[in-house]
Design a protein around this motif. Structure first.
Motif, short mmCIF file in Angstrom:
data_model
loop_
_atom_site.label_atom_id
_atom_site.label_comp_id
_atom_site.label_asym_id
_atom_site.label_seq_id
_atom_site.Cartn_x
_atom_site.Cartn_y
_atom_site.Cartn_z
N VAL A 155 1.91 9.78 -6.17
CA VAL A 155 1.91 11.14 -5.67
C VAL A 155 3.53 11.30 -6.25
N GLU A 156 3.82 10.78 -7.03
CA GLU A 156 5.49 10.89 -8.06
C GLU A 156 4.97 11.10 -9.21
N LEU A 172 0.86 -0.99 -0.07
CA LEU A 172 -0.03 0.14 0.05
C LEU A 172 0.42 1.01 -0.17
N LEU A 173 2.12 1.13 0.30
CA LEU A 173 3.69 2.05 1.00
C LEU A 173 3.30 2.64 -0.73
N LEU A 174 3.52 1.75 -1.01
CA LEU A 174 5.00 1.74 -2.58
C LEU A 174 3.43 2.52 -3.52
N ALA A 175 2.17 2.20 -3.49
CA ALA A 175 1.39 2.33 -4.18
C ALA A 175 1.20 4.00 -4.19
#
Length: 156
Positions: A81-82, A73-76
């Motif tokens: 955001v990027e 989830l944090l990677l997604a």
């Protein structure tokens, strides 16, 4: 231990049903039922059932799955955001890039032609009309002049 007993009972019941089907001369159905009924006891004998029960009934395993889900989830979120930012870091960098106009044209792009645009199209249309007025003998010459102009424009 309990799972092994349950799987053995399921397999025995399935083989019993397969024997009844074979007695009724339904050999193909009996073959399929016997094949499916041997799966649970085969899984017990290979150790797959013990592995699955160790995964299901241990809280540390579920905590590990939770951590894996959290990291995904944090990677997604980071990728989202990027993408929204466009890959440039701070607000000052984005403003500087927008003000300089860098990246609008590739550095190796050729300069635009001075005769390009709608005015050039109107001129070539006028020249074609004049060629028709002069006669058919000058028409092929005009066709080649257009090609020569295109080649000169590209430096060939």
């Amino acid at each position: 231990m309990l799972t092994s007993t349950v799987c053995a009972a399921v397999s025995a019941a399935g083989l019993g049903i397969a024997a009844i089907a074979a007695y009724r001369k339904r050999f193909l159905a009996a073959l399929r039922i016997a094949a499916f009924s041997l799966i649970p006891i085969g899984l017990v004998m290979t150790g797959v059932i013990d592995w699955v029960t160790n995964i299901v009934f241990k809280p540390t395993v579920w905590a590990g799955f939770g951590l894996l889900a959290l990291s995904a989830l944090l990677l997604a979120i980071g990728r989202t955001v990027e993408r929204r930012r466009g890959g440039i870091g701070s607000r000052k960098e984005r403003k500087a890039a927008a003000a300089s106009g860098a990246g609008a044209v590739a550095p190796a792009a050729s300069a635009p032609s001075l005769t390009a645009g709608r005015g050039a199209d109107r001129q070539s249309a006028k020249e074609a009309a004049k060629a028709k007025a002069k006669g058919a003998s000058s028409a092929p010459k005009d066709d080649f002049s257009d090609i020569e102009a295109i080649l000169k424009k590209h430096g060939i």
